[in-house]
Design a protein around this motif. Sequence first.
Motif, PDB file in Angstrom:
ATOM      1  N   ASN A 139       1.026  -1.202   0.240  1.00 36.37           N
ATOM      2  CA  ASN A 139       0.137  -0.148  -0.473  1.00 36.37           C
ATOM      3  C   ASN A 139       0.904   1.177  -0.018  1.00 36.37           C
ATOM      4  OD1 ASN A 139      -2.327  -1.595   0.006  1.00 36.37           O
ATOM      5  ND2 ASN A 139      -2.506  -1.472   2.357  1.00 36.37           N
ATOM      6  N   GLY A 140       0.019   2.206  -0.832  1.00 36.80           N
ATOM      7  CA  GLY A 140       0.847   3.633  -0.350  1.00 36.80           C
ATOM      8  C   GLY A 140       0.826   4.410  -0.976  1.00 36.80           C
ATOM      9  N   TYR A 141       1.082   5.030  -2.655  1.00 38.46           N
ATOM     10  CA  TYR A 141       0.821   6.519  -2.666  1.00 38.46           C
ATOM     11  C   TYR A 141       1.121   6.207  -4.549  1.00 38.46           C
ATOM     12  CZ  TYR A 141      -0.606   8.087   1.966  1.00 38.46           C
ATOM     13  OH  TYR A 141      -0.669   8.076   3.047  1.00 38.46           O
ATOM     14  N   ILE A 142       0.145   7.452  -5.290  1.00 41.91           N
ATOM     15  CA  ILE A 142       0.972   7.161  -6.916  1.00 41.91           C
ATOM     16  C   ILE A 142       0.502   8.398  -7.463  1.00 41.91           C
ATOM     17  CG2 ILE A 142       0.583   4.935  -7.794  1.00 41.91           C
ATOM     18  CD1 ILE A 142      -1.407   5.229  -8.991  1.00 41.91           C
ATOM     19  N   SER A 143       1.140   9.003  -7.734  1.00 45.66           N
ATOM     20  CA  SER A 143       0.984  10.748  -8.430  1.00 45.66           C
ATOM     21  C   SER A 143       0.779  11.506  -9.801  1.00 45.66           C
ATOM     22  CB  SER A 143       2.479  11.479  -7.642  1.00 45.66           C
ATOM     23  OG  SER A 143       3.533  10.907  -9.024  1.00 45.66           O
ATOM     24  N   SER A 144       0.370  10.595 -10.275  1.00 45.79           N
ATOM     25  CA  SER A 144       0.522  10.531 -11.955  1.00 45.79           C
ATOM     26  C   SER A 144      -1.357  11.509 -12.339  1.00 45.79           C
ATOM     27  CB  SER A 144      -0.315   8.857 -12.371  1.00 45.79           C
ATOM     28  OG  SER A 144      -1.467   8.349 -12.206  1.00 45.79           O
ATOM     29  N   GLU A 145      -2.211  11.721 -11.677  1.00 46.05           N
ATOM     30  CA  GLU A 145      -3.145  12.590 -11.602  1.00 46.05           C
ATOM     31  C   GLU A 145      -3.011  13.942 -11.343  1.00 46.05           C
ATOM     32  OE1 GLU A 145      -5.647  11.548 -13.642  1.00 46.05           O
ATOM     33  OE2 GLU A 145      -4.623   9.471 -13.365  1.00 46.05           O
ATOM     34  N   GLY A 146      -1.720  13.987 -10.748  1.00 51.50           N
ATOM     35  CA  GLY A 146      -1.444  15.585 -10.203  1.00 51.50           C
ATOM     36  C   GLY A 146      -1.403  15.853  -8.676  1.00 51.50           C
ATOM     37  N   HIS A 147      -2.382  14.249  -7.865  1.00 55.39           N
ATOM     38  CA  HIS A 147      -2.441  14.699  -6.569  1.00 55.39           C
ATOM     39  C   HIS A 147      -1.667  13.122  -6.159  1.00 55.39           C
ATOM     40  CE1 HIS A 147      -5.882  12.853  -8.136  1.00 55.39           C
ATOM     41  NE2 HIS A 147      -6.433  12.324  -7.365  1.00 55.39           N
ATOM     42  N   LEU A 148      -1.268  13.007  -4.730  1.00 48.95           N
ATOM     43  CA  LEU A 148      -1.240  12.092  -4.127  1.00 48.95           C
ATOM     44  C   LEU A 148      -2.616  11.037  -3.861  1.00 48.95           C
ATOM     45  CD1 LEU A 148       1.237  12.549  -1.506  1.00 48.95           C
ATOM     46  CD2 LEU A 148       1.961  12.122  -4.010  1.00 48.95           C
ATOM     47  N   GLU A 149      -2.344  10.613  -4.975  1.00 51.46           N
ATOM     48  CA  GLU A 149      -3.979   8.628  -4.871  1.00 51.46           C
ATOM     49  C   GLU A 149      -3.308   7.719  -4.235  1.00 51.46           C
ATOM     50  OE1 GLU A 149      -6.470   6.667  -7.576  1.00 51.46           O
ATOM     51  OE2 GLU A 149      -5.254   8.041  -8.621  1.00 51.46           O
ATOM     52  N   ASN A 150      -4.075   6.537  -3.071  1.00 52.01           N
ATOM     53  CA  ASN A 150      -4.032   5.533  -2.514  1.00 52.01           C
ATOM     54  C   ASN A 150      -3.829   5.061  -3.348  1.00 52.01           C
ATOM     55  OD1 ASN A 150      -4.043   6.372   0.006  1.00 52.01           O
ATOM     56  ND2 ASN A 150      -6.123   6.485   0.188  1.00 52.01           N
ATOM     57  N   HIS A 151      -3.532   3.582  -3.774  1.00 52.61           N
ATOM     58  CA  HIS A 151      -2.485   2.414  -4.512  1.00 52.61           C
ATOM     59  C   HIS A 151      -2.308   1.494  -3.915  1.00 52.61           C
ATOM     60  CE1 HIS A 151      -1.982   0.907  -7.951  1.00 52.61           C
ATOM     61  NE2 HIS A 151      -0.578   0.747  -7.813  1.00 52.61           N
ATOM     62  N   THR A 152      -3.218   0.713  -3.718  1.00 53.89           N
ATOM     63  CA  THR A 152      -1.958  -0.900  -4.286  1.00 53.89           C
ATOM     64  C   THR A 152      -1.636  -2.175  -4.812  1.00 53.89           C
ATOM     65  OG1 THR A 152      -3.487  -1.009  -1.552  1.00 53.89           O
ATOM     66  CG2 THR A 152      -3.055  -3.207  -2.217  1.00 53.89           C
TER      67      THR A 152
END
Length: 281
Positions: A139-152
């Motif tokens: 679990n963590g974060y991705i930034s591809s949409e310009g904000h930090l989004e929860n991602h697993t």
Amino acid sequence: MFETASAAEVDAVVIGGDVIPHHLPRWDALGPLEAQTAYIRQVMIPAFTLFREKRPIPIYLDLGNDDWVWGRRLLSPHDGTLFHLLHMRRHRFGSGNVPVEIDIIGYMCVPPTPFNRKDWEKPDAPGWFYPPENRVQLNGYISSEGHLENHTLDMDAQDTIATDLDRLSARIRRPFIFVSHSPPYGTPLDVIESGLQVGSISIRRFIEHWADKGLLLASLHGHIHESPRRSGAVHTCIGGAVCMNPGQNNGPGARLRYVLFEVLKTASGGGKIQILQEPGE
């Protein structure tokens, strides 16, 4: 880095990821993506522009897993002018100043890590999602949409490092240098502080395959910053390919660590890599 490149009169610069500092000015106030954007616009691009005005040599680079992928949109407009982005790309190496015609090919994704930045992480290979002895965080974060989004991370995903490297293999036409942020698994280049080895098995198989065919001259790596200090080795060989990870210490007082190498023409007309200088402590 640019001062060193100028003093050594190099013909090309290769930067293998983890480019942007973690603790930037006003990080807490701006947020990580905004602070990274400010750094790229106000520091990084002007520095590259100034260097290229003085020494118009090719620079090959891309981001690593320590860098949020959102910042790459600011690099893309300069791709092909200030520098050449590497991830999943093939470029001619050098600008007519290399004695043999070779390419440089890049790949920046890494197997799952214990950290929360997930932009550049993927399962390694079917049946080997990450080194089994390693502790990872899915679990963590991705930034591809310009904000930090929860991602697993999906360990059942068909999209793996292995499948990416299969796609890269289809683009190989001639001898090349491989730039992979992750080092190959089970070498002196992927040793973390605890002594575990956490590189990529897919990247190792890719190196073994193309070295055996005689087309891979060298592979350049980073990611495991402490590995050279922990293992005592900056480079190793897989097949006929020289594999390097200079390491890069962090924090105040950390000095630039780099490898200087030369491309030589062999008697048969092929190419080989000769290391000229390794980093000292």
